[in-house]
Enzyme design. Structure first.
Site, mmCIF file in Angstrom:
data_model
loop_
_atom_site.group_PDB
_atom_site.id
_atom_site.type_symbol
_atom_site.label_atom_id
_atom_site.label_comp_id
_atom_site.label_asym_id
_atom_site.label_seq_id
_atom_site.Cartn_x
_atom_site.Cartn_y
_atom_site.Cartn_z
ATOM 1 N N GLN A 31 68.401 19.304 26.670
ATOM 2 C CA GLN A 31 67.652 19.777 27.739
ATOM 3 C C GLN A 31 67.198 18.396 28.181
ATOM 4 O O GLN A 31 67.306 17.356 27.719
ATOM 5 C CB GLN A 31 66.574 20.504 27.343
ATOM 6 C CG GLN A 31 65.801 19.896 25.964
ATOM 7 C CD GLN A 31 65.202 20.907 25.123
ATOM 8 O OE1 GLN A 31 65.226 22.325 25.251
ATOM 9 N NE2 GLN A 31 64.606 20.643 23.911
ATOM 10 N N HIS A 62 47.642 26.443 21.887
ATOM 11 C CA HIS A 62 47.589 26.130 20.316
ATOM 12 C C HIS A 62 46.533 26.708 19.693
ATOM 13 O O HIS A 62 46.777 27.243 18.286
ATOM 14 C CB HIS A 62 47.669 24.831 20.080
ATOM 15 C CG HIS A 62 48.775 24.091 20.802
ATOM 16 N ND1 HIS A 62 48.712 22.887 21.741
ATOM 17 C CD2 HIS A 62 49.954 24.207 20.447
ATOM 18 C CE1 HIS A 62 49.957 22.837 22.120
ATOM 19 N NE2 HIS A 62 50.823 23.422 21.480
ATOM 20 N N ASP A 86 56.170 19.165 20.520
ATOM 21 C CA ASP A 86 55.060 18.376 21.212
ATOM 22 C C ASP A 86 53.935 18.063 20.217
ATOM 23 O O ASP A 86 53.021 17.233 20.393
ATOM 24 C CB ASP A 86 54.132 18.905 22.427
ATOM 25 C CG ASP A 86 53.970 20.471 22.087
ATOM 26 O OD1 ASP A 86 52.770 20.837 21.390
ATOM 27 O OD2 ASP A 86 54.609 21.560 22.511
ATOM 28 N N GLU A 106 62.440 21.102 14.433
ATOM 29 C CA GLU A 106 62.710 21.084 15.998
ATOM 30 C C GLU A 106 64.058 20.639 16.239
ATOM 31 O O GLU A 106 64.527 19.687 15.657
ATOM 32 C CB GLU A 106 61.543 20.036 16.545
ATOM 33 C CG GLU A 106 61.882 19.477 17.788
ATOM 34 C CD GLU A 106 62.127 20.479 18.971
ATOM 35 O OE1 GLU A 106 61.078 20.982 19.120
ATOM 36 O OE2 GLU A 106 62.955 20.758 19.442
ATOM 37 N N ASP A 137 68.896 22.992 13.612
ATOM 38 C CA ASP A 137 68.645 24.116 14.376
ATOM 39 C C ASP A 137 67.748 25.093 13.484
ATOM 40 O O ASP A 137 67.961 25.391 12.427
ATOM 41 C CB ASP A 137 69.993 24.765 14.388
ATOM 42 C CG ASP A 137 70.148 25.969 15.196
ATOM 43 O OD1 ASP A 137 69.151 26.587 15.577
ATOM 44 O OD2 ASP A 137 71.434 26.489 15.409
ATOM 45 N N ASP A 155 57.310 28.462 18.031
ATOM 46 C CA ASP A 155 56.805 27.981 19.205
ATOM 47 C C ASP A 155 57.938 27.468 20.192
ATOM 48 O O ASP A 155 58.079 26.220 20.205
ATOM 49 C CB ASP A 155 55.793 26.838 18.802
ATOM 50 C CG ASP A 155 54.896 25.998 20.030
ATOM 51 O OD1 ASP A 155 55.184 26.587 21.098
ATOM 52 O OD2 ASP A 155 54.267 25.269 19.612
ATOM 53 N N THR A 157 60.651 27.204 23.515
ATOM 54 C CA THR A 157 60.765 27.338 25.135
ATOM 55 C C THR A 157 61.098 28.892 25.220
ATOM 56 O O THR A 157 61.269 29.565 24.724
ATOM 57 C CB THR A 157 62.120 26.534 25.494
ATOM 58 O OG1 THR A 157 63.171 26.701 24.883
ATOM 59 C CG2 THR A 157 61.515 24.798 25.425
ATOM 60 N N ASP A 158 61.505 29.219 26.556
ATOM 61 C CA ASP A 158 61.770 30.614 27.177
ATOM 62 C C ASP A 158 63.225 30.720 26.678
ATOM 63 O O ASP A 158 63.817 29.894 26.280
ATOM 64 C CB ASP A 158 61.872 30.449 28.750
ATOM 65 C CG ASP A 158 60.305 30.234 29.467
ATOM 66 O OD1 ASP A 158 59.437 30.548 28.770
ATOM 67 O OD2 ASP A 158 60.383 29.487 30.334
#
Lengths: 284, 284
Positions: A31, A62, A86, A106, A137, A155, A157-158
């Site tokens: 991304q 959070h 993040d 992540e 993954d 948590d 992304t879309d």
């Protein structure tokens, strides 16, 4: 000269933030990642053009993704976090001394590297000795796991790009399997307001409901996410977070929070009629 | 060609809606009024560049400004509405057969005329026989009134321009006087998120709290208002809406609502910590 970042909430609805300067821009295998400095929101992290967090209001997201499950079951010891590059979710989790292990998976190492460099407000607890970082993954990681976690936090992304697989039936089934018998699954659940988000939310909820005996949705006011009305999915094999909240135990911890409180915890499960309606009429 | 309407949430934060066409634009003695046709939100009414309502989500605002006080005291018979030229508040009030009189005082006749023509979704109940329309200054109207109303709803614009006087100590004092001994005052109360709105909210709340024995703030998710986190001020000489809610009486009415329900009524008074903090530290 003026510099503006614009997020498309829909093709016809744009949300624009004046930018002092762009302090990072890069592309990973997965991304595009950008960090902006802004007056109104402090630093802003975007992925593929969507706001992931701003320093001004990340505390809301959070607080709600971490303290709701933690206040529901104070005996949570082993936590799996998927996404969350993040660091904000890990930051909140490490405040609980009772947590023994936090595995964070992540897929994109670059997100973590960029946040460590430019977003120390959230990426500040990766070096806690209980935290194990896996750059893998999340889907595969969960598939290989059984009966291990008290809590899984997705948590993500879309549901486009790398986040897509985290909204599927198979993934939720693997989460169920990876959780202990009193395990809890929490995931970011999009918004009920714009059709695109609402459809993602309906799909996610119906899939989770097929698997977990307890499946609820709760909400928070997050001004920098599309519509400001953001939902979280809550699912468990045992605890109903809207009823089984252990208020005294959580308040005795003495954690200071700027959004969450135990009254708000209960209130966040009370949904407007139109959202209840969306969750009822699920046709896939 | 593309046509966009942009509202400035702050100088640095813009919210833009793609417009199919502008169907009205005019200027009264008080303000500029525009109506746009849009795909995402249906028709949109703006005053001096601020969104007053969209057909898509006006139900949220009107549900919360009307049903919260009405469910608190089912014996409300005489209502005063200040502002509310779009008709949405009156529309919701006329659904209660128990209400005997609705005095509505709108300073700007042009708003009502424009809404009757272009926004029949809200401006549809001005001809109800219980409604008395006064095109006057709400401040003067209230000053001349004593011990008359069970409920006053201040459905105003922001505290700039003609709405400014509706956020003053004198005005709230006159509302107190105009209310009966169990009277309720509800007003739109801005947002806690952006400093400009939050300061207006803090000022309004502190002034109301000086006068009314019960003064609370409640919230709703209104996606097309700045930040999406909108507050309402609730004040009463007698009833605490966060506790004294008459759930059974309201539910027995059988009113269909798309946002409001009596559980949400109670939940809407439960505020995030940072909002409670804002309401506590009031220095004028």
């Amino acid at each position: 000269m003026e510099l503006w970042f614009t997020e498309k909430h829909t093709e016809d609805v744009h949300f624009s933030i004046k930018v002092d300067k762009q302090i990072y821009s890069g592309k990973s295998d997965f991304q595009r990642i950008d960090v902006f400095e802004t007056k109104e929101f402090g630093r802003v992290l975007t992925i593929d053009g969507f706001i992931m967090l701003t320093e001004k209001d990340e505390f809301i997201y959070h607080d709600m993704i971490v303290h709701v499950p933690m206040a529901t079951n104070p005996n949570i010891k082993n936590v799996l976090v998927i996404g969350a590059g993040d660091g904000g979710t890990v930051r909140e989790l490490t405040r609980y001394e009772t947590i023994e292990k936090i595995d964070m998976v992540e897929i994109d190492k670059l997100v973590v590297d960029v946040c460590k460099e430019y977003l120390p407000q959230t990426a500040c607890k990766f070096d806690d000795s209980r935290v194990n970082l896996y750059f893998e993954d999340g889907i595969k990681f969960v598939k290989a796991t059984e009966n291990q976690y008290d809590l899984i936090i997705v948590d993500s992304t879309d549901p486009i790009g790398p986040g897509e697989g985290l909204f599927t039936r198979d993934f939720y089934r693997d989460c169920f399997k990876a959780l202990k018998e009193d395990g809890i699954l929490v995931n970011q659940h999009e918004s009920p307001y714009y059709d695109y988000n609402a459809n993602a939310m309906k799909r996610a909820h119906s899939r989770i409901k097929e698997l977990f005996p307890i499946a609820k949705v709760y909400q928070a006011f997050i001004p920098t996410y599309a519509s400001g009305h953001w939902l979280f999915g809550y699912a468990s094999k045992k605890y109903d977070a809207s009823e089984d909240l252990n208020e005294k135990a959580w308040n005795d911890l003495g954690l200071k929070t700027r959004y969450y409180n135990t009254e708000l915890h209960k209130a966040s499960f009370v949904l407007p009629n139109y959202v209840k309606e969306l969750l009822k009429n699920i046709n896939e």
